[in-house]
Design an enzyme around this catalytic site. Structure first.
Site, PDB file in Angstrom:
ATOM      1  N   CYS A 117     -39.322  15.475  -9.784  1.00 14.61           N
ATOM      2  CA  CYS A 117     -38.499  14.271  -9.860  1.00 14.61           C
ATOM      3  C   CYS A 117     -37.109  14.447  -9.245  1.00 14.61           C
ATOM      4  O   CYS A 117     -36.353  13.486  -9.151  1.00 14.61           O
ATOM      5  CB  CYS A 117     -38.379  13.825 -11.308  1.00 14.61           C
ATOM      6  SG  CYS A 117     -39.998  13.648 -12.059  1.00 14.61           S
TER       7      CYS A 117
ATOM      8  N   HIS B 111     -29.929  11.177 -14.528  1.00 13.34           N
ATOM      9  CA  HIS B 111     -31.381  11.100 -14.320  1.00 13.34           C
ATOM     10  C   HIS B 111     -31.972  10.176 -15.389  1.00 13.34           C
ATOM     11  O   HIS B 111     -32.775   9.313 -15.071  1.00 13.34           O
ATOM     12  CB  HIS B 111     -31.972  12.504 -14.393  1.00 13.34           C
ATOM     13  CG  HIS B 111     -33.383  12.586 -13.935  1.00 13.34           C
ATOM     14  ND1 HIS B 111     -33.770  12.225 -12.666  1.00 13.34           N
ATOM     15  CD2 HIS B 111     -34.524  12.980 -14.573  1.00 13.34           C
ATOM     16  CE1 HIS B 111     -35.081  12.396 -12.534  1.00 13.34           C
ATOM     17  NE2 HIS B 111     -35.561  12.842 -13.683  1.00 13.34           N
TER      18      HIS B 111
ATOM     19  N   HIS C 190     -39.083   4.821 -13.265  1.00 15.47           N
ATOM     20  CA  HIS C 190     -38.910   6.197 -12.779  1.00 15.47           C
ATOM     21  C   HIS C 190     -39.772   6.346 -11.527  1.00 15.47           C
ATOM     22  O   HIS C 190     -41.001   6.422 -11.613  1.00 15.47           O
ATOM     23  CB  HIS C 190     -39.299   7.206 -13.853  1.00 15.47           C
ATOM     24  CG  HIS C 190     -38.964   8.620 -13.475  1.00 15.47           C
ATOM     25  ND1 HIS C 190     -38.452   8.969 -12.239  1.00 15.47           N
ATOM     26  CD2 HIS C 190     -39.054   9.773 -14.181  1.00 15.47           C
ATOM     27  CE1 HIS C 190     -38.245  10.265 -12.186  1.00 15.47           C
ATOM     28  NE2 HIS C 190     -38.603  10.787 -13.357  1.00 15.47           N
TER      29      HIS C 190
END
Lengths: 320, 360
Positions: free
Chosen positions: A79, A212, A245
């Site tokens: 990620c 994040h 996400h």
């Protein structure tokens, strides 16, 4: 599409293309390399699926589609891929590997990713609630975000409109666990300090952090505690309740949102946040905020322990 | 500006065995190191020769434990990395000052396809979370940093062409920007049954080799997997260089030619794969060329193993290179192994990776 839009917005015309060597540094987790329905081990795989799999690497496709003259690379650090791709692409420009680079990430939402996060029980069935006491996981998304990073001399030579500056970055590895971030956040801290050191930026100069902030229990707790420790009082926000996400694209999209916030001098509220989480120790912005300072940070944390922090300045802020 | 890197440790594994000595033995010989593997296709089992490393033997030689639940791709990376770090000892660099860069053509497959299988079979409710955690191309970075306890920056570059060169470009930046004091660069590729099946469907009997790297107009590639790991430092740093240096790494657009001086040699990535071999034609006709792919097989990251062979020849005195690795026109009177070697890898599009090595 996103990379092409970045070139258009950067006003690099056909006349410039021979003079300005543009590279591509692209992050992705899985990209969209093949039709996963078509390949099952032990059965005769469909040839078309195999062919797409072997030839379908997204960075190669984008590089070819945009007829770029510079190098390309596909970065896969989970990620944090988009953010690491930006950091490594910026290094190319600094080192003279190319004059400009399209840097960011792209991710298609596949059934495989959906099943994967469902199997890990990390997906919230409602809208995600980053840093909230009752957060229950992430919402997957798909998308792409690219920045056109250009050497200041090259940009000035062609009178380009500069939207912002990437001042520096930091990358560090947890070396801890395949599925959980290191609880003490030491690697994230090193990534943050590294980005500040390379940018020559002090904590009091940072206007906000685009975190994040996935909405998962472990990530948000580690990230918030680290902010509290190393950047106390700096406002932070997660944009994932707005974008989902987007995995390998997240670092690219969030870098872009950070630059837009600096341009507009406004930071959005952290959507999905309602209740303060005692485990986090601090809370994200619950209302949008006017931005007075001209520097901001974007953090990305990858599954498996890859941490990356990027520091940006607004166009009128400090020059790299 | 001097942007040289020193090579302080090497760890290579493949069908030839483990370590630079084994690779050196392979390039001194004309024996094939391939063994047969089975490919299941349309209800039939077909046998193909392939270059595959014996990872169990390597793990026991290195005394590395705790790899039982790690997928084959990551295990291969960890073992090659461990070999390179062991070879570089004694190292005084703290672990948070060692960066890790993984370069791979196709990335991990075993765990990825096992996870896909579990999704197809059981759906989201029954898919394996452990397999998913292992399934991304990034999981290898997690395994390497965890097993080898390395806390510096990490990156994975995954693409079929020039991954090794781009990894070297990043390693050069990290070291010369003083972000780290050492980089563990690991190049590897896996030969999973899915790829074997694709191989069979693409090449049929032509996929059995032997590799003729300089026969550039027909396919002679062979299935392979392997890894090459290097501990790199800034030239002149405190760590000891025992192999040679990397003077320069660059990516070149199709049509550009690498600058190669008189008396220097090109080690080209030609490995019998027709999709890239045509791009080597001009340089094979005009330059002094060698290719080591018959020692380790056809892999997108073959340049990593070509580098291991080139460095090993310097370390070993370069007296015993078998003529078959030279371009046919050089075989009768091969040149001496030069002080500067250019590693060249072409992508399917004709772009080029170029890494320049020099002897210390």
């Amino acid at each position: 599409m996103a990379a092409s839009e970045a070139i258009t917005m950067g006003k690099i015309g056909k006349g410039d293309r021979g003079r300005i060597r543009i590279g591509l540094s692209m992050g992705t987790v899985a990209g969209d390399p093949f039709d996963e329905q078509g390949i099952i081990t032990g059965q005769r795989p469909d040839w078309e699926s195999l062919n797409r799999y072997v030839r379908g690497w997204p960075a190669v496709q984008v590089h070819r589609a945009l007829s770029l003259d510079g190098p390309y690379q596909m970065v896969t650090t989970a990620c944090s891929s988009g953010a690491v791709a930006i950091a490594q692409g910026a290094a190319w420009v600094r080192d003279g590997v190319c004059d400009a680079v399209l840097a960011g990430g792209a991710e298609g939402l596949t059934r495989i990713c959906y099943d994967g996060f469902a199997s890990l029980m990390l997906a919230d069935k409602q809208r995600c609630k980053p840093f909230d006491r009752h957060r229950a996981g992430l919402n997957l998304g798909e998308g792409a975000g690219f920045l056109l990073l250009e050497h200041p001399d090259s940009a000035r030579n062609r009178d380009a409109v500069i939207l912002g500056w990437l001042l520096g970055d930091g990358i560090a590895s947890d070396a801890y666990n395949l599925a959980k971030p290191k609880p003490d956040g030491t690697a994230l801290r090193r990534a943050i300090f590294g980005s500040m050191e390379r940018s020559g930026v002090k904590s009091e100069e940072i206007g906000f952090i685009n975190a994040h902030g996935t909405g998962t229990a472990d990530n948000d707790a580690v990230e918030a505690r680290t902010f509290l420790e190393v950047l106390p009082g700096v406002p932070f926000v997660s944009t994932k309740a707005m974008t989902g996400h987007t995995l390998g694209a997240a670092g690219g999209i969030e870098a872009l949102l950070t630059v837009i916030s600096l341009m507009e001098r406004r930071v959005p509220a952290s959507m999905g946040f309602n209740d303060r989480c005692p485990e986090c120790g601090c809370s994200p912005l619950s209302r949008s905020m006017t931005l007075v300072k001209s520097i901001a940070m974007s953090t990305s944390v990858g599954y498996g322990g890859s941490n990356c922090a990027l520091i940006f300045a607004g166009a009128s802020g400090r020059v790299a | 500006m001097n942007r040289r890197l020193d090579v302080c440790g090497v760890g290579v594994t493949g069908g030839f065995g483990h370590g630079w000595h084994a690779l050196n033995r392979a390039v001194a010989s004309d024996e094939s190191m391939a063994r047969n593997v089975d490919i299941e296709h349309a209800g039939r089992v077909i046998s193909y020769p392939a270059y595959l490393p014996d990872l169990d033997t390597l793990a026991s030689q290195l005394g590395v434990n705790g790899l039982r639940r790690i997928d084959r791709f990551s295990r291969m990376a960890v073992l090659a990395g461990a070999m390179a770090l062991e070879d570089a000892k004694p190292m005084n660099t703290p672990r948070e000052r060692i960066g890790v860069i993984i370069a791979t053509g196709y990335g991990t497959h075993e765990s990825m396809f096992m996870f896909y299988d579990s999704c197809h079979k059981y759906g989201e409710s029954g898919a394996s979370p452990l397999l998913y955690s292992n399934s991304g191309h990034s999981s290898v970075l997690a395994h390497v940093t965890i097993q080898l306890k390395l806390e510096g920056p990490g990156s994975v570059i995954c693409q079929p062409g020039a991954a090794f060169t781009m990894a070297m470009v990043s390693a050069t930046h990290w070291l010369h920007a003083h972000r780290v004091d050492a980089v563990l660069l690991i190049a590897l590729d896996e030969c999973h049954p899915i790829l074997r099946s694709a191989w069979h469907q693409s090449f049929g009997d032509a996929g059995r080799g032997p590799i003729s790297p300089f026969a550039l107009d027909h396919h002679s590639g062979m299935l392979a997997e392997g890894a090459a790991a290097y501990v790199l430092t800034r030239s002149g740093s405190a760590e000891r260089s025992r192999y040679g240096s990397i003077d320069h790494s660059q990516w070149l657009k199709s049509g550009a030619a690498p600058a190669i001086g008189p008396g220097e040699l090109a080690v080209i990535g030609a490995d019998g794969m027709l999709c890239t071999s045509r791009h080597y034609r001009e340089m094979a006709e005009t330059l002094a060329c060698a290719a080591f792919s018959p020692a380790f097989g056809s892999m997108p990251i073959g340049m990593g193993l070509n580098m291991g062979a080139a460095l090993g020849l310097w370390r070993d005195g370069a007296s015993n290179l078998h003529p078959r690795y030279w371009h046919p026109r050089l075989r009768k009177s091969p040149p001496t192994w030069p002080q500067v070697v250019h590693l060249i890898e072409c992508t399917g599009e004709g772009d080029m990776g170029h890494v320049v090595l020099s002897r210390n």
